[in-house]
Write a protein that holds these residues in place. Structure first.
Motif, mmCIF file in Angstrom:
data_model
loop_
_atom_site.group_PDB
_atom_site.id
_atom_site.type_symbol
_atom_site.label_atom_id
_atom_site.label_comp_id
_atom_site.label_asym_id
_atom_site.label_seq_id
_atom_site.Cartn_x
_atom_site.Cartn_y
_atom_site.Cartn_z
ATOM 1 N N UNK A 22 0.847 -1.186 0.000
ATOM 2 C CA UNK A 22 0.000 0.000 0.000
ATOM 3 C C UNK A 22 0.887 1.242 0.000
ATOM 4 N N UNK A 23 0.569 2.164 -0.908
ATOM 5 C CA UNK A 23 1.354 3.391 -1.040
ATOM 6 C C UNK A 23 0.482 4.568 -0.620
ATOM 7 N N UNK A 24 0.857 5.302 0.429
ATOM 8 C CA UNK A 24 0.060 6.469 0.840
ATOM 9 C C UNK A 24 -0.044 7.491 -0.291
ATOM 10 N N UNK A 25 -1.090 8.307 -0.286
ATOM 11 C CA UNK A 25 -1.266 9.295 -1.360
ATOM 12 C C UNK A 25 -0.175 10.361 -1.316
ATOM 13 N N UNK A 26 0.212 10.817 -2.500
ATOM 14 C CA UNK A 26 1.233 11.843 -2.610
ATOM 15 C C UNK A 26 0.924 12.728 -3.815
ATOM 16 N N UNK A 27 0.879 14.048 -3.581
ATOM 17 C CA UNK A 27 0.641 14.994 -4.665
ATOM 18 C C UNK A 27 1.957 15.251 -5.384
ATOM 19 N N UNK A 28 1.937 15.095 -6.680
ATOM 20 C CA UNK A 28 3.113 15.373 -7.498
ATOM 21 C C UNK A 28 3.130 16.869 -7.814
ATOM 22 N N UNK A 29 3.978 17.604 -7.126
ATOM 23 C CA UNK A 29 3.995 19.060 -7.268
ATOM 24 C C UNK A 29 4.498 19.504 -8.638
ATOM 25 N N UNK A 30 5.325 18.684 -9.266
ATOM 26 C CA UNK A 30 5.883 19.065 -10.558
ATOM 27 C C UNK A 30 4.836 19.059 -11.663
ATOM 28 N N UNK B 47 -7.253 17.546 -1.762
ATOM 29 C CA UNK B 47 -6.906 16.596 -0.709
ATOM 30 C C UNK B 47 -7.030 15.186 -1.268
ATOM 31 N N UNK B 48 -5.969 14.387 -1.080
ATOM 32 C CA UNK B 48 -5.938 13.019 -1.603
ATOM 33 C C UNK B 48 -5.852 12.031 -0.449
ATOM 34 N N UNK B 49 -6.669 10.993 -0.495
ATOM 35 C CA UNK B 49 -6.648 9.964 0.556
ATOM 36 C C UNK B 49 -7.018 8.621 -0.059
ATOM 37 N N UNK B 50 -6.445 7.548 0.497
ATOM 38 C CA UNK B 50 -6.796 6.191 0.055
ATOM 39 C C UNK B 50 -6.909 5.206 1.213
ATOM 40 N N UNK B 51 -6.993 5.724 2.430
ATOM 41 C CA UNK B 51 -7.148 4.867 3.590
ATOM 42 C C UNK B 51 -5.856 4.297 4.135
ATOM 43 N N UNK B 52 -4.733 4.669 3.551
ATOM 44 C CA UNK B 52 -3.440 4.165 4.001
ATOM 45 C C UNK B 52 -2.494 5.350 4.181
ATOM 46 N N UNK B 53 -1.920 5.444 5.348
ATOM 47 C CA UNK B 53 -1.083 6.599 5.630
ATOM 48 C C UNK B 53 -1.926 7.850 5.816
ATOM 49 N N UNK B 54 -1.274 9.002 5.820
ATOM 50 C CA UNK B 54 -1.974 10.274 6.022
ATOM 51 C C UNK B 54 -2.373 10.884 4.676
ATOM 52 N N UNK B 55 -3.519 11.567 4.638
ATOM 53 C CA UNK B 55 -3.900 12.265 3.401
ATOM 54 C C UNK B 55 -2.854 13.321 3.044
#
Length: 410
Positions: free
Chosen positions: A128-136, A206-214
């Protein structure tokens, strides 16, 4: 050399196991781990029925393989260069440990033992990979002309695929403001239509998938518009020698250049000790408006007239007028001089009436003398009082005039 021969022999058995019926597989085991954590895949010889055909227990052969059929471990010998893979050997347990798992580690793994027939245990590793916003590849702060539409992008990674929601708040409000408004739109794209100067706002995906922090990403929309100028007072009146303060409120984006002008010249602030003009400005709380003040010291004739509050940016130039008007000192004429200036002269010695006898004159004078004294006192009091109305002064004068004529008529 012996180990190599054993490995070759085991590989032959493994390949053979893939070609036989599914009875060779014991059971599937699903293992999950969060990216960055350690994953452990347990493999016990007891669970493989312990049917070893060569040597005592210490000679058992256990092999770990990945989804690409690469041999990871041969007994306790690591066969790959990736130091994250380790063997945890305790008694009959041959557990494979993957430190700091990554998304690329996800897939199937096999634990193979040299039983007869060869036994395999399958593992499915899910990372499971927590959500991450790609700023680039996501939108940054935007400057947009008033009345246009803006498209915002929020590119997010994660496994499983994250859900993206949007909210907005006023730019002047703090980040954790409870006044943030949740928007109904979902997804990686948001269209903001018909932006105006009054909608200087910050949009948050806001990005969330139930794993890690949004994960969150903020995008500010700054609306470019022509300057606006409002005067605090259209007219300011002062006497010579006094000081005057002229004020106006200015807004606009891009931030305008602001100044006062008079007679086609820009008013410059004095830097000498003998100051004539002084500027000061302050941002008004809760808005982007700026109040600009100009103080003019020790007013003289040349200082009075019309001043212009000017604001200029790349879109336009706007100005508003403020009149600085001189107050004139007024001199109040005395009551006596005003009364006598409008009174015809009376020659008490030239009259067509018969003169009074000495006895009549003395008698009349004695009777009227107290009244004349009272009238003179009233006139003196009226002359000193500036609160008497014009009608009161006229009545007093008329009474005095008629009484005087009566005296000399008698």
């Amino acid at each position: 050399m012996t180990a190599l021969l054993c490995l070759t022999s085991l590989s032959t058995y493994v390949l053979a196991a893939f070609t036989v019926s599914g009875t060779a597989a014991i059971a599937d085991l699903n293992v999950t781990a969060l990216q960055g954590q350690d994953a452990k895949l347990p493999c016990s010889i007891d669970s493989l029925n312990d049917n070893i055909t060569v040597g005592p227990t210490k000679d058992r052969l256990v092999v770990w393989m990945d989804k690409h059929d690469n041999v990871l471990y041969f007994n306790e010998n690591r066969m790959i260069d990736d130091m994250r893979f380790a063997m945890s050997k305790l008694d009959r347990n041959w557990d494979l440990v993957i430190r700091k798992v990554d998304a690329r580690d996800e897939g199937s793994y096999r634990c193979v033992a040299n039983t007869v027939p060869i036994k395999l245990k399958y593992y499915q590793l899910t990372v499971f990979v927590p959500p991450k916003v790609n700023l680039e590849t996501s939108s940054v702060d935007v400057d947009a002309p008033e009345g246009t539409s803006v498209i915002l992008y929020c590119n997010v990674t994660g496994h499983p695929s994250p859900t993206i929601t949007w909210s907005k708040r006023k730019a002047v409000e703090p980040k954790n403001s409870t006044n943030a408004v949740k928007l109904p739109e979902k997804g990686d794209t948001l269209v903001v239509r018909n932006v105006s100067r009054y909608s200087d706002e910050i949009y948050t995906c806001s990005a969330s998938n139930g794993h890690g922090s949004p994960d969150h990403h903020e995008i500010r929309i700054r609306v470019r518009y022509k300057p606006e100028v409002k005067t605090m007072q259209a007219k300011v009146s002062r006497y010579q020698g006094e000081n005057a303060e002229l004020s106006c409120i200015i807004s606009g984006y891009e931030k305008p250049i602001m100044y006062f002008a008079k007679d086609n010249y820009q008013v410059q602030q004095d830097i000498t000790n003998h100051k004539k003009y002084m500027y000061n400005s302050a941002k008004l709380a809760g808005s982007h408006d700026i109040q600009m003040n100009l103080t003019v010291y020790n007013l003289q004739d040349d200082d009075f007239g019309y001043y212009r509050c000017v604001a200029v940016n790349s879109l336009d130039r706007v100005e508003k007028y403020i009149e600085l008007k001189e107050l004139k000192s007024q001199t109040t004429p005395s009551l006596t001089s005003t009364m006598w200036s409008n009174t015809p002269e009376i020659d008490i010695y030239s009259t067509s009436l018969s003169p009074l006898t000495d006895k009549q004159t003395r008698s009349t004078a004695e009777v009227l003398k107290p009244q004349l004294q009272d009238n003179r006192k009233n006139l003196a009091a009226a002359e000193q009082s500036t609160e008497n109305s014009a009608d009161e002064r006229s009545i007093q004068f008329l009474s005095w005039f008629l009484l005087t004529v009566l005296i000399y008529t008698l």
